[in-house]
Design a protein around this motif. Structure first.
Motif, PDB file in Angstrom:
ATOM      1  N   VAL A 164      -3.341   2.515  -3.157  1.00 49.93           N
ATOM      2  CA  VAL A 164      -3.921   2.740  -2.143  1.00 49.93           C
ATOM      3  C   VAL A 164      -3.368   3.885  -1.373  1.00 49.93           C
ATOM      4  O   VAL A 164      -4.284   4.896  -0.733  1.00 49.93           O
ATOM      5  CB  VAL A 164      -3.791   1.523  -0.926  1.00 49.93           C
ATOM      6  N   GLY A 165      -2.238   4.248  -1.443  1.00 50.67           N
ATOM      7  CA  GLY A 165      -1.522   5.450  -0.975  1.00 50.67           C
ATOM      8  C   GLY A 165      -2.445   6.753  -1.800  1.00 50.67           C
ATOM      9  O   GLY A 165      -2.575   7.865  -1.241  1.00 50.67           O
ATOM     10  N   VAL A 166      -2.545   6.615  -2.935  1.00 55.35           N
ATOM     11  CA  VAL A 166      -3.246   7.829  -3.705  1.00 55.35           C
ATOM     12  C   VAL A 166      -4.559   8.161  -3.147  1.00 55.35           C
ATOM     13  O   VAL A 166      -5.026   8.851  -2.980  1.00 55.35           O
ATOM     14  CB  VAL A 166      -3.180   7.344  -5.286  1.00 55.35           C
ATOM     15  N   LEU A 167      -5.352   6.892  -3.280  1.00 53.61           N
ATOM     16  CA  LEU A 167      -6.477   6.973  -2.407  1.00 53.61           C
ATOM     17  C   LEU A 167      -6.693   7.590  -1.291  1.00 53.61           C
ATOM     18  O   LEU A 167      -7.533   8.501  -0.873  1.00 53.61           O
ATOM     19  CB  LEU A 167      -7.554   5.679  -2.531  1.00 53.61           C
ATOM     20  N   ALA A 168      -5.629   7.415  -0.404  1.00 49.32           N
ATOM     21  CA  ALA A 168      -5.722   7.568   1.076  1.00 49.32           C
ATOM     22  C   ALA A 168      -5.139   9.197   0.967  1.00 49.32           C
ATOM     23  O   ALA A 168      -5.998   9.768   1.800  1.00 49.32           O
ATOM     24  CB  ALA A 168      -4.677   6.853   1.778  1.00 49.32           C
ATOM     25  N   THR A 169      -4.360   9.557   0.057  1.00 50.15           N
ATOM     26  CA  THR A 169      -4.166  10.984   0.042  1.00 50.15           C
ATOM     27  C   THR A 169      -5.359  11.704  -0.541  1.00 50.15           C
ATOM     28  O   THR A 169      -5.570  12.953   0.069  1.00 50.15           O
ATOM     29  CB  THR A 169      -2.976  11.243  -0.889  1.00 50.15           C
ATOM     30  N   PHE A 170      -6.088  11.318  -1.284  1.00 51.46           N
ATOM     31  CA  PHE A 170      -7.477  11.992  -1.680  1.00 51.46           C
ATOM     32  C   PHE A 170      -8.323  12.031  -0.651  1.00 51.46           C
ATOM     33  O   PHE A 170      -8.890  13.088  -0.116  1.00 51.46           O
ATOM     34  CB  PHE A 170      -8.290  11.106  -2.773  1.00 51.46           C
ATOM     35  N   GLY A 171      -8.298  10.934   0.271  1.00 54.18           N
ATOM     36  CA  GLY A 171      -9.192  10.904   1.369  1.00 54.18           C
ATOM     37  C   GLY A 171      -8.840  11.871   2.573  1.00 54.18           C
ATOM     38  O   GLY A 171      -9.480  12.492   2.968  1.00 54.18           O
TER      39      GLY A 171
END
Length: 194
Positions: free
Chosen positions: A153-160
């Motif tokens: 979820v953190g990786v996805l949030a970073t992409f976002g």
């Protein structure tokens, strides 16, 4: 690397069109890789796998498949698009562009795009798998699974957040939207029968 190649590489990395396409491939394929890994983690923990090394092996298999797919598909897509563009230029200029700076630049851009495309899913898979390296001495399997999903979820949030910041949107809204996808995938996997 020769001076002309260094110059070409520097020009490519300064070219906003090259960077923009590379970003799209990186984030899109990183998104796919991360969501795949979240699914692998939840499925592995819920199916009763009792060894972090097994989850890592499964995840690495997914990383190899997704990374290879990302590089290969983008290489072939960009090769076809580049060739079509060069043929249009050759027809309009009435000249052969083989081994010219234009052709070398297009070939270099293809390499940048394919590399960025392959890095996305590798990061998206490898980061969420890291808690399973510490399964046993630090985490139980369930704790490693929760930590892995949280990292995903953190990786996805970073992409976002990154995409939101370059597009002038509120980065935290984009981060929340992208991170939510990881939670949705985890929840669907938890609710699946069996």
């Amino acid at each position: 690397m020769s001076r002309s190649r260094r110059s070409l590489a520097a020009d490519l990395l300064r070219d906003e069109d090259v960077r923009s396409i590379a970003r799209r491939y990186f984030v899109s394929n990183g998104f796919d890789g991360t969501l795949t890994c979240v699914g692998v983690i939840v499925g592995a923990v819920l199916s009763g796998i009792d060894d972090g090394g097994t989850v890592i092996a499964i995840g690495l298999g997914a990383a190899v498949g997704l990374g290879t797919s990302a590089v290969w598909s983008v290489w072939e897509i960009e090769r076809a698009e580049t060739r079509a563009e060069i043929l249009r230029l050759e027809r309009s200029m009435l000249t052969d562009l083989d081994d010219t700076r234009i052709e070398r630049s297009k070939r270099g851009a293809r390499l940048v795009h394919a590399g960025a495309s392959g890095m996305g899913p590798m990061i998206g898979v490898l980061v969420p798998l890291t808690p399973f390296l510490f399964e046993g001495p630090v985490f139980t399997m369930t704790e490693a699974g929760i930590a892995g999903v949280a990292l995903g979820v953190g990786v996805l949030a970073t992409f976002g957040a990154y995409m939101g910041s370059i597009s002038g949107q509120r980065w935290y809204v984009s981060a929340a939207r992208m991170g939510l996808a990881g939670l949705v995938v985890a929840a669907i996997n938890v609710l699946l029968p069996g």
